[in-house]
Enzyme design. Structure first.
Site, PDB file in Angstrom:
ATOM      1  N   GLU A 285       0.960  -1.243   0.027  1.00 31.18           N
ATOM      2  CA  GLU A 285       0.039   0.132   0.054  1.00 31.18           C
ATOM      3  C   GLU A 285       0.879   1.303   0.012  1.00 31.18           C
ATOM      4  OE1 GLU A 285      -4.231  -0.634   1.632  1.00 31.18           O
ATOM      5  OE2 GLU A 285      -3.172   0.736   3.264  1.00 31.18           O
ATOM      6  N   HIS A 306       7.418 -27.090  -0.791  1.00 35.62           N
ATOM      7  CA  HIS A 306       6.812 -28.083  -1.115  1.00 35.62           C
ATOM      8  C   HIS A 306       5.635 -27.657  -2.098  1.00 35.62           C
ATOM      9  CE1 HIS A 306       9.398 -31.302   0.968  1.00 35.62           C
ATOM     10  NE2 HIS A 306       9.604 -30.015   1.551  1.00 35.62           N
ATOM     11  N   LYS A 421     -14.325   0.522  -3.880  1.00 35.86           N
ATOM     12  CA  LYS A 421     -15.505   1.294  -2.688  1.00 35.86           C
ATOM     13  C   LYS A 421     -16.479   1.801  -3.624  1.00 35.86           C
ATOM     14  CE  LYS A 421     -12.476   1.802   0.908  1.00 35.86           C
ATOM     15  NZ  LYS A 421     -11.737   2.689   1.938  1.00 35.86           N
TER      16      LYS A 421
HETATM   17  O1  PA5 Z   1      -3.411   1.533   5.971  1.00 37.42           O
HETATM   18  C1  PA5 Z   1      -4.291   1.832   5.783  1.00 37.42           C
HETATM   19  O2  PA5 Z   1      -4.606   3.434   6.023  1.00 37.42           O
HETATM   20  C2  PA5 Z   1      -5.563   1.154   5.535  1.00 37.42           C
HETATM   21  O3  PA5 Z   1      -5.276   0.007   5.259  1.00 37.42           O
HETATM   22  C3  PA5 Z   1      -6.585   1.264   6.616  1.00 37.42           C
HETATM   23  O4  PA5 Z   1      -6.196   0.857   7.732  1.00 37.42           O
HETATM   24  C4  PA5 Z   1      -7.650   0.227   6.166  1.00 37.42           C
HETATM   25  O5  PA5 Z   1      -8.295   0.721   4.987  1.00 37.42           O
HETATM   26  C5  PA5 Z   1      -8.915   0.572   7.485  1.00 37.42           C
HETATM   27  O6  PA5 Z   1      -8.918   2.001   7.358  1.00 37.42           O
HETATM   28  P1  PA5 Z   1     -10.076   2.193   8.774  1.00 37.42           P
HETATM   29  O7  PA5 Z   1      -8.991   2.202   9.886  1.00 37.42           O
HETATM   30  O8  PA5 Z   1     -10.302   3.675   8.532  1.00 37.42           O
HETATM   31  O9  PA5 Z   1     -11.075   1.429   8.862  1.00 37.42           O
END
Ligand code: PA5
Length: 446
Positions: A285, A306, A421
């Protein structure tokens, strides 16, 4: 206690390559320190091991005690950065079988990390005839997956316990002021913990996001923070030869520039499988944007030798390199017995520690994969304990941030996550998405 980084098995990385990238790498770490790069509003994690909110830290411990004393099961609701860190640390330090082995601490089930009705039903049924507490975690307080799960588990807690007691069993970790979850928590009087504004989800494991579930599992969170503090002190230098964090960030970028597309995080301990998942989110990310970035994958060896070993050995080289996190000492030992008759032919191992066999497998794999041209980076720690895991968390977070700046991306945003989303909301007919709905349905032939 310090980690050791060894890139001597990455033979396509020369001293010349290191010299050539040095200026860029040093500029990247300075950008991080000076808070002058993109995403610099999200650098709270860099000083968190020292600057954390001490009052909240004590409240986390107190709430963990309450949960331990009043619940058989803790339901942890969250997704992405609001989920992976806690689970990674609990499984690494306790076990992947924590829920079967837990005796003096509650079972901990994670939900709200998918939209599967089957998973949801399963966890609801596991709560039957059990005392439960819930920790819902969402920085934004609006994420759909945890919101759906929280609706279900809030109802469950409310149906199991009278008003005031129900409220005492729900713990919310969210923004200090905004979001639906914060509003709900204030209205219902739930205990709340804060995800600091300047700490993004995937860098938040050392805030209440990770610390409350981790403390409930009986893990010493003071030692975890101590480990992170050690790393904070250890990886400050701007001299690439004195800072393994800087060197690892540089080397993985050199490998990327030489055409490697995948970084495979490897462990020889199954309990590190979820830590690998945490690493995949952290790097994926943070770096995967603007058409750039290594794709993070993971393996647990010897298990995956394996299944994926064949591919890695004979076809992996052009595509990938491996980053192996290894530990000198096992969490527990097993000595292989001598058996009369030697029917299974294993007496050559009689009296041998199983950890030695595992280590020989590691070394054998290192040589085999490098013979196959798969470059290997090694990050070595003494053992899996609180301090080393805290150290590794901070180490990888900093490697990731510096790497992102070397790559010229913003390591602290995730704009691409919004696309699915938007489509999902449009297809579900959420108010405000009417225009997109028709077009999407046409594309899907609906
Ligand atoms: O690293 C990040 O920002 C994302 O992976 C969030 O943690 C994830 O989308 C969850 O978001 P939130 O904590 O707002 O529900």
């Amino acid at each position: 206690m310090a980690l050791k980084f060894n890139y001597s098995y990455a033979d396509i990385v020369s001293e010349n390559d290191i010299e050539n990238i040095n200026a860029k790498a040093v500029e990247a770490i300075k950008t991080l320190d000076n808070k002058s790069g993109e995403g610099s509003d999200f650098l709270g994690w860099t000083t968190l091991p020292e600057d954390y909110d001490k009052e909240e830290f004590e409240r986390i411990k107190k709430s963990a005690e309450y949960i331990k004393n009043n619940a058989d099961v803790l339901i942890v609701i969250g997704i992405g950065g609001s989920y992976l860190g806690a689970r990674a640390v609990i499984e690494a330090l306790k076990s992947s079988n924590y829920n079967i082995l837990a005796k003096d601490t509650p079972q901990i089930f994670f939900i709200g990390n998918s939209i599967s009705p089957t998973s949801l039903n399963e966890i609801v049924s596991l709560c039957e005839n059990k005392d439960i507490c819930v920790n819902v975690i969402s920085k934004s307080g609006t994420t759909t997956e945890p919101a759906i799960a929280f609706r279900v588990f809030r109802e469950l807690v409310n149906s199991k316990y009278p008003g005031e007691e129900a409220a005492k069993r729900i713990f919310c970790t969210t923004d200090k002021a905004k979001g639906t979850l914060k509003g709900l928590a204030d209205k219902e009087g739930y205990e709340t913990f804060v995800v600091p504004d300047d700490v993004g989800g995937r860098y938040s494991v050392l805030t209440a996001v990770g610390l409350l579930p981790i403390a409930v599992a009986g893990i010493d969170i003071d030692k975890l923070m101590q480990g992170a503090r050690n790393a904070m002190q250890a990886y400050k230098s701007y001299d690439i030869n004195k800072n393994d964090c800087l060197k690892y960030a540089a080397v993985r970028n050199i490998l990327y520039n030489k055409g490697k597309k995948l970084e495979c995080f490897v462990s020889f301990e199954p309990s590190m499988a979820m830590f690998n998942e945490w690493l995949k989110q952290l790097f994926g990310e943070s770096e995967g944007k603007d058409g750039k970035g290594l794709f993070p994958v993971s393996c647990v060896f010897s298990t995956d030798l394996h299944s994926l070993g064949q591919y890695i050995q004979e076809s992996g080289a052009p595509l990938m390199f491996e980053s192996v996190v290894s530990f000198k000492e096992p969490q527990s030992e097993f000595i292989i017995d001598e058996q009369e008759g030697n029917i299974d032919g294993l007496n050559f191992l009689a009296g041998e520690k199983m950890s030695t066999v595992n280590d020989k497998a590691r070394l054998g794999t290192l040589l085999a994969h490098t013979d196959g041209g798969v470059q290997n980076l090694i990050i070595e720690a003494d053992k899996i304990d609180e301090e080393n895991i805290g150290n590794l968390i901070y180490f990888f977070e900093k490697v990731c941030a510096v790497s992102g700046y070397i790559l010229d991306v913003n390591p602290f945003n995730q704009p691409g996550v919004e696309s699915y989303k938007k489509n999902m909301f449009a297809l579900l007919g959420k108010p405000g998405y009417e225009n997109e709905k028709e077009n999407l349905e046409k594309r899907l032939g609906l």
